[in-house]
Scaffold this motif. Structure first.
Motif, mmCIF file in Angstrom:
data_model
loop_
_atom_site.group_PDB
_atom_site.id
_atom_site.type_symbol
_atom_site.label_atom_id
_atom_site.label_comp_id
_atom_site.label_asym_id
_atom_site.label_seq_id
_atom_site.Cartn_x
_atom_site.Cartn_y
_atom_site.Cartn_z
ATOM 1 N N THR A 13 44.739 64.837 40.608
ATOM 2 C CA THR A 13 46.257 64.442 40.946
ATOM 3 C C THR A 13 46.333 62.789 41.327
ATOM 4 O OG1 THR A 13 45.740 64.996 43.146
ATOM 5 C CG2 THR A 13 46.763 66.527 41.956
ATOM 6 N N ALA A 14 45.319 62.153 41.189
ATOM 7 C CA ALA A 14 45.044 60.731 41.709
ATOM 8 C C ALA A 14 46.286 59.953 40.880
ATOM 9 C CB ALA A 14 43.699 60.058 41.398
ATOM 10 N N SER A 15 46.905 60.208 39.818
ATOM 11 C CA SER A 15 47.557 59.324 38.940
ATOM 12 C C SER A 15 49.090 59.889 39.285
ATOM 13 C CB SER A 15 47.626 59.651 37.676
ATOM 14 O OG SER A 15 47.627 60.892 37.069
ATOM 15 N N LEU A 16 49.157 60.679 40.350
ATOM 16 C CA LEU A 16 50.774 61.226 40.512
ATOM 17 C C LEU A 16 51.645 60.491 41.284
ATOM 18 C CD1 LEU A 16 49.805 64.935 41.149
ATOM 19 C CD2 LEU A 16 50.719 64.058 39.021
ATOM 20 N N THR A 17 52.923 60.216 41.158
ATOM 21 C CA THR A 17 53.494 59.806 42.111
ATOM 22 C C THR A 17 54.230 60.781 43.094
ATOM 23 O OG1 THR A 17 55.595 60.475 40.594
ATOM 24 C CG2 THR A 17 54.676 58.389 40.228
ATOM 25 N N THR A 18 55.192 60.220 43.971
ATOM 26 C CA THR A 18 55.529 60.998 45.086
ATOM 27 C C THR A 18 56.194 62.391 44.620
ATOM 28 O OG1 THR A 18 55.789 59.378 46.418
ATOM 29 C CG2 THR A 18 57.009 61.122 47.406
ATOM 30 N N GLY A 19 57.335 62.138 43.589
ATOM 31 C CA GLY A 19 57.765 63.345 43.048
ATOM 32 C C GLY A 19 57.016 64.278 42.206
ATOM 33 N N ASP A 20 56.086 63.586 41.469
ATOM 34 C CA ASP A 20 55.089 64.497 40.898
ATOM 35 C C ASP A 20 54.245 65.224 41.514
ATOM 36 O OD1 ASP A 20 56.256 63.474 38.378
ATOM 37 O OD2 ASP A 20 54.932 61.923 38.185
ATOM 38 N N ALA A 21 53.751 64.723 42.753
ATOM 39 C CA ALA A 21 52.855 65.378 43.553
ATOM 40 C C ALA A 21 53.329 66.516 44.197
ATOM 41 C CB ALA A 21 52.288 64.256 44.792
ATOM 42 N N ILE A 22 54.288 66.777 44.085
ATOM 43 C CA ILE A 22 55.147 68.045 44.735
ATOM 44 C C ILE A 22 55.067 69.090 43.761
ATOM 45 C CG2 ILE A 22 57.259 68.909 45.961
ATOM 46 C CD1 ILE A 22 57.614 66.375 47.052
ATOM 47 N N TYR A 97 48.628 72.727 49.465
ATOM 48 C CA TYR A 97 48.083 72.802 50.853
ATOM 49 C C TYR A 97 47.749 71.405 51.560
ATOM 50 C CZ TYR A 97 44.032 74.149 53.736
ATOM 51 O OH TYR A 97 43.205 74.579 54.802
ATOM 52 N N THR A 98 47.633 70.545 50.542
ATOM 53 C CA THR A 98 47.430 69.194 51.130
ATOM 54 C C THR A 98 48.985 68.599 51.588
ATOM 55 O OG1 THR A 98 47.765 68.059 48.998
ATOM 56 C CG2 THR A 98 45.378 68.650 49.697
ATOM 57 N N PRO A 99 48.998 67.726 52.645
ATOM 58 C CA PRO A 99 50.127 67.309 52.973
ATOM 59 C C PRO A 99 50.889 66.369 51.853
ATOM 60 C CG PRO A 99 48.680 66.786 54.487
ATOM 61 C CD PRO A 99 47.629 67.339 53.473
ATOM 62 N N VAL A 100 52.292 66.475 51.701
ATOM 63 C CA VAL A 100 52.932 65.574 50.784
ATOM 64 C C VAL A 100 54.014 64.769 51.558
ATOM 65 C CG1 VAL A 100 52.797 67.289 48.817
ATOM 66 C CG2 VAL A 100 54.612 67.582 50.341
ATOM 67 N N ALA A 101 54.455 63.806 50.988
ATOM 68 C CA ALA A 101 55.208 62.688 51.437
ATOM 69 C C ALA A 101 56.657 63.087 51.061
ATOM 70 C CB ALA A 101 54.772 61.309 51.066
ATOM 71 N N VAL A 102 57.278 63.642 52.217
ATOM 72 C CA VAL A 102 58.712 63.970 51.694
ATOM 73 C C VAL A 102 59.678 63.621 52.838
ATOM 74 C CG1 VAL A 102 58.333 65.760 50.205
ATOM 75 C CG2 VAL A 102 58.552 66.368 52.512
#
Length: 337
Positions: A13-22, A97-102
């Motif tokens: 997931t290293a290339s994901l943006t904030t929106g994509d990470a969710i 499971y891992t924290p996300v920036a929202v």
């Protein structure tokens, strides 16, 4: 160093943006499910033992009952909150499971509510855990003040304890308010908590070390005056000192690494959306909560052995000797843990 950590911990997931990470993530790995189950059951067992010991202690009566019951209550609250956090499936709190920036009130990501609640429950458990040692230090300080500064006015230990814990609660409420008004994301809450807990941990290491040394001096002096052995009490102090310092040093080190990691990501990318990989977060969770289960179990053991020692001393104390008290007379406000 940062690049080395990144290569070790980086995942797909290293290339994901904030929106994509969710929306594009591995929600929860098999290892994480097992980790949650094991940790949840461990804290649940600890809570059961704490509840039983608390019930038994309240039935004994005596000058120390209130304080010792408070210790068991804090262990119980900590264990229950941790068990809740682990046994409720991670995907109930948040999609990942891992924290996300929202941000709070983000209509595109309603999962911010669960993520915020997860952090609140986690923080409440940490405050309850730290309160155990704050209570110990408050009573140690009160007793030491009696012997080293007998002429000075002594405060009520429980009032001091409530003030210090209340201060931490106020800081956490400020953190929650800053999140709710949109000053930072859920990961900003995590950073705030890490800085606060790392600071409190280092303060506890210093205070435990200083008070422990003074307390052992007082106990040995009282033992010599009363012509009784204080070895069991000294050993309890040493146990609390060693285990407490190991726990708080580990916690401070872990939280400091987390702070530095987040700040490095923010410096380079002006976002921490990619900071938490599964490997990174799993390692953090494992070390953090394994140390908590260990310290809670040791505290239960120390408190239980304390009562066993007192009972044996009461049954076999030689006539004509006065045992060094574990508690001061009612109203004195001190207790030896």
């Amino acid at each position: 160093m940062r690049e080395g950590f990144a290569r070790f911990l980086e995942d797909d997931t290293a290339s994901l943006t904030t929106g994509d990470a969710i929306n594009a993530f591995v929600a929860e790995t098999d290892f994480e499910r097992v980790l949650d189950a094991v940790m949840g059951l461990s804290f649940l067992i600890t809570a059961i033992f704490a509840a039983k010991r608390m019930t038994w202690t309240r039935q004994q009566g005596g000058a120390e009952t209130t304080v010792v019951t408070a210790f068991y209550s804090l262990i119980l609250v900590t264990s229950v909150l941790r068990a809740i956090w682990f046994l409720i499936p991670a995907t109930v709190w948040s999609p990942s499971y891992t924290p996300v920036a929202v941000f709070a009130w983000d209509p595109e990501h309603p999962s911010w509510i669960g993520a915020a609640l997860s952090e609140v429950v986690l923080t409440a458990g940490s405050l309850a855990l730290f309160s155990i040692f704050i209570l110990i230090l408050v009573y140690w300080a009160d007793i030491l003040k009696k012997y080293f500064h007998p002429a000075s006015r002594r405060s009520v230990p429980m009032r001091t304890f409530i003030f210090l814990v209340g201060l931490l609660v106020i800081l956490e409420l400020i953190n929650i308010c800053c999140f709710l008004v949109g000053l930072y994301t859920t990961e900003g809450m995590i950073l705030f908590n890490s800085i606060l807990l790392a600071t409190v941990s280092m303060i506890c290491v210093c205070e435990i070390t200083i008070f422990s040394h003074r307390f052992r001096t007082v106990l040995k002096t009282l033992g010599a005056i009363n012509q009784v052995s204080t070895d069991s009490q000294v050993k309890r102090i040493v146990w609390i000192t060693v285990t407490g310092n190991l726990f708080f040093f580990t916690r401070a080190f872990l939280e400091t690494i987390l702070c530095v990691w987040l700040l490095l990501w923010w410096k380079d990318e002006h976002t921490v959306a990619r900071a938490f990989t599964h490997k990174w977060w799993d390692t953090y969770v494992l070390i953090k909560f394994l140390s908590e289960v260990t310290i809670l179990s040791l505290m239960l053991y120390i408190l239980q052995s304390r009562f066993a020692t007192n009972a044996a001393a009461a049954a076999g104390r030689p006539a004509g000797y006065v045992n060094v008290p574990n508690a001061e007379p009612k109203g004195g406000g001190g207790v030896n843990v």
